[in-house]
Scaffold this motif. Structure first.
Motif, PDB file in Angstrom:
ATOM      1  N   LEU A  28      18.038  10.674 -39.002  1.00 52.53           N
ATOM      2  CA  LEU A  28      18.488   9.655 -38.058  1.00 52.53           C
ATOM      3  C   LEU A  28      19.204  10.264 -36.865  1.00 52.53           C
ATOM      4  O   LEU A  28      19.167   9.711 -35.768  1.00 52.53           O
ATOM      5  CB  LEU A  28      19.412   8.669 -38.767  1.00 52.53           C
ATOM      6  CG  LEU A  28      18.769   7.784 -39.835  1.00 52.53           C
ATOM      7  CD1 LEU A  28      19.836   6.931 -40.507  1.00 52.53           C
ATOM      8  CD2 LEU A  28      17.695   6.908 -39.226  1.00 52.53           C
ATOM      9  N   ALA A  29      19.876  11.391 -37.057  1.00 52.12           N
ATOM     10  CA  ALA A  29      20.680  11.962 -35.975  1.00 52.12           C
ATOM     11  C   ALA A  29      19.833  12.323 -34.766  1.00 52.12           C
ATOM     12  O   ALA A  29      20.196  12.015 -33.625  1.00 52.12           O
ATOM     13  CB  ALA A  29      21.430  13.195 -36.479  1.00 52.12           C
ATOM     14  N   VAL A  30      18.710  12.986 -34.998  1.00 49.60           N
ATOM     15  CA  VAL A  30      17.880  13.421 -33.869  1.00 49.60           C
ATOM     16  C   VAL A  30      17.350  12.232 -33.069  1.00 49.60           C
ATOM     17  O   VAL A  30      17.507  12.195 -31.839  1.00 49.60           O
ATOM     18  CB  VAL A  30      16.746  14.351 -34.350  1.00 49.60           C
ATOM     19  CG1 VAL A  30      15.797  14.676 -33.195  1.00 49.60           C
ATOM     20  CG2 VAL A  30      17.333  15.643 -34.916  1.00 49.60           C
ATOM     21  N   THR A  48      22.428  19.515 -31.007  1.00 47.31           N
ATOM     22  CA  THR A  48      23.632  18.709 -31.174  1.00 47.31           C
ATOM     23  C   THR A  48      23.636  18.012 -32.530  1.00 47.31           C
ATOM     24  O   THR A  48      24.653  17.952 -33.222  1.00 47.31           O
ATOM     25  CB  THR A  48      23.739  17.662 -30.048  1.00 47.31           C
ATOM     26  OG1 THR A  48      23.687  18.326 -28.784  1.00 47.31           O
ATOM     27  CG2 THR A  48      25.031  16.870 -30.158  1.00 47.31           C
ATOM     28  N   GLY A  49      22.472  17.503 -32.935  1.00 51.14           N
ATOM     29  CA  GLY A  49      22.359  16.829 -34.219  1.00 51.14           C
ATOM     30  C   GLY A  49      22.615  17.761 -35.391  1.00 51.14           C
ATOM     31  O   GLY A  49      23.258  17.375 -36.371  1.00 51.14           O
ATOM     32  N   ALA A  50      22.133  18.988 -35.291  1.00 48.68           N
ATOM     33  CA  ALA A  50      22.340  19.955 -36.377  1.00 48.68           C
ATOM     34  C   ALA A  50      23.820  20.225 -36.595  1.00 48.68           C
ATOM     35  O   ALA A  50      24.303  20.279 -37.729  1.00 48.68           O
ATOM     36  CB  ALA A  50      21.606  21.256 -36.068  1.00 48.68           C
ATOM     37  N   LEU A  51      24.574  20.391 -35.494  1.00 52.51           N
ATOM     38  CA  LEU A  51      26.013  20.630 -35.602  1.00 52.51           C
ATOM     39  C   LEU A  51      26.728  19.426 -36.203  1.00 52.51           C
ATOM     40  O   LEU A  51      27.558  19.561 -37.116  1.00 52.51           O
ATOM     41  CB  LEU A  51      26.587  20.944 -34.219  1.00 52.51           C
ATOM     42  CG  LEU A  51      28.105  21.119 -34.155  1.00 52.51           C
ATOM     43  CD1 LEU A  51      28.546  22.293 -35.030  1.00 52.51           C
ATOM     44  CD2 LEU A  51      28.558  21.334 -32.700  1.00 52.51           C
ATOM     45  N   ALA A  52      26.404  18.241 -35.711  1.00 53.67           N
ATOM     46  CA  ALA A  52      27.068  17.027 -36.191  1.00 53.67           C
ATOM     47  C   ALA A  52      26.764  16.763 -37.658  1.00 53.67           C
ATOM     48  O   ALA A  52      27.659  16.396 -38.434  1.00 53.67           O
ATOM     49  CB  ALA A  52      26.633  15.835 -35.337  1.00 53.67           C
TER      50      ALA A  52
END
Length: 263
Positions: A28-30, A48-52
């Protein structure tokens, strides 16, 4: 600022899903970062999604660990092998066109979601790491880590079935144990993208704050659904398939506009 609010709300949703099913957060983040928060490019959304997701997964891992859902030895072997795969996959993924990455991502989600709809037995609640399980866990971990790095995701929706197939552990234990790898894979992928300046730090921080709040509610829901046997599995599959279909349809619309008949 609207983007800040959307970052927090999107992070809350991702945190809830991570706490609930141990995977699907990065799925869902991506899309959320790309379509809702609008960080700019597909690769910025992935980095950004990977870090979050790595940070949100770590928070949820602590919650599941306190509940006794983590099979630590199996989880650590899987994660260690997967980190090497994640770095390799991320190096390849950054060289692939962003639109193609998103489209392949959606297809993979649908396939895995359908596989997870199969009814499973309760699993072996007493599973322990043995020499027989080590090669299975290491092989699965490296393969899943490679896909995680390639698609820029935490990989929970792949890690959960990977742990179940390798060890026959129950779904709730696979969910808790998967968060060890989600944290490790996401961190490895985020580091690779950050070195290429493909992380929007302000958005990532707000996303993480929202994820911490959503994770608390998700963990409570996970415990309730675990008592309903197959219900948790259906929730997991439903989230994965639904978002995958959305991404594939968006990709097909893009292809239609790009290659449609000339008038």
């Amino acid at each position: 600022m609207l983007q800040d609010l959307l970052s927090v709300l999107s992070g809350s949703l991702v945190g809830f899903i991570l706490g609930l099913i141990g995977g699907g957060g990065s799925i869902l983040a991506v899309p959320l970062l790309y379509y809702v928060v609008r960080v700019g490019s597909e690769h910025l959304a992935i980095g950004t999604g990977a870090l979050a997701v790595a940070a949100s997964a770590l928070f949820n891992l602590l919650t599941h660990a306190r509940a006794g859902n983590v099979k630590w030895q199996c989880a650590l072997v899987f994660a260690a092998a997967g980190v090497a795969g994640a770095f390799a996959g991320a190096a390849i993924g950054k060289r692939v066109q962003g639109e193609l990455l998103i489209g392949l991502f959606g297809v993979l989600m649908i396939a895995v979601g359908l596989l997870m709809l199969r009814r499973r037995s309760g699993g072996n609640t007493e599973v322990r790491l043995t020499w027989r399980l080590v090669p299975r866990l290491a092989g699965s971990g490296f393969a899943v880590g490679g896909l995680s790095g390639f698609f820029g995701i935490g990989g929970g929706f792949l890690i959960v079935p990977g742990l179940i197939v390798s060890t026959a552990m129950p779904l709730i234990n696979a969910i808790g144990s998967s968060l060890v790898s989600v944290t490790a894979f996401g961190s490895a992928t985020a580091a690779s993208y950050a070195l290429s300046d493909l992380v929007v730090w302000r958005v990532a921080i707000l996303f993480i704050l929202g994820g911490a709040l959503g994770g608390i509610a998700g963990s409570w829901a996970s415990k309730a659904l675990a008592d309903k046997k197959q219900a948790l599995n259906y929730v997991f599959s439903g989230v994965v398939i639904s978002v995958g279909v959305m991404i594939v349809l968006d990709g097909l619309r893009g292809l239609f506009h790009a290659f449609g008949p000339v008038t």
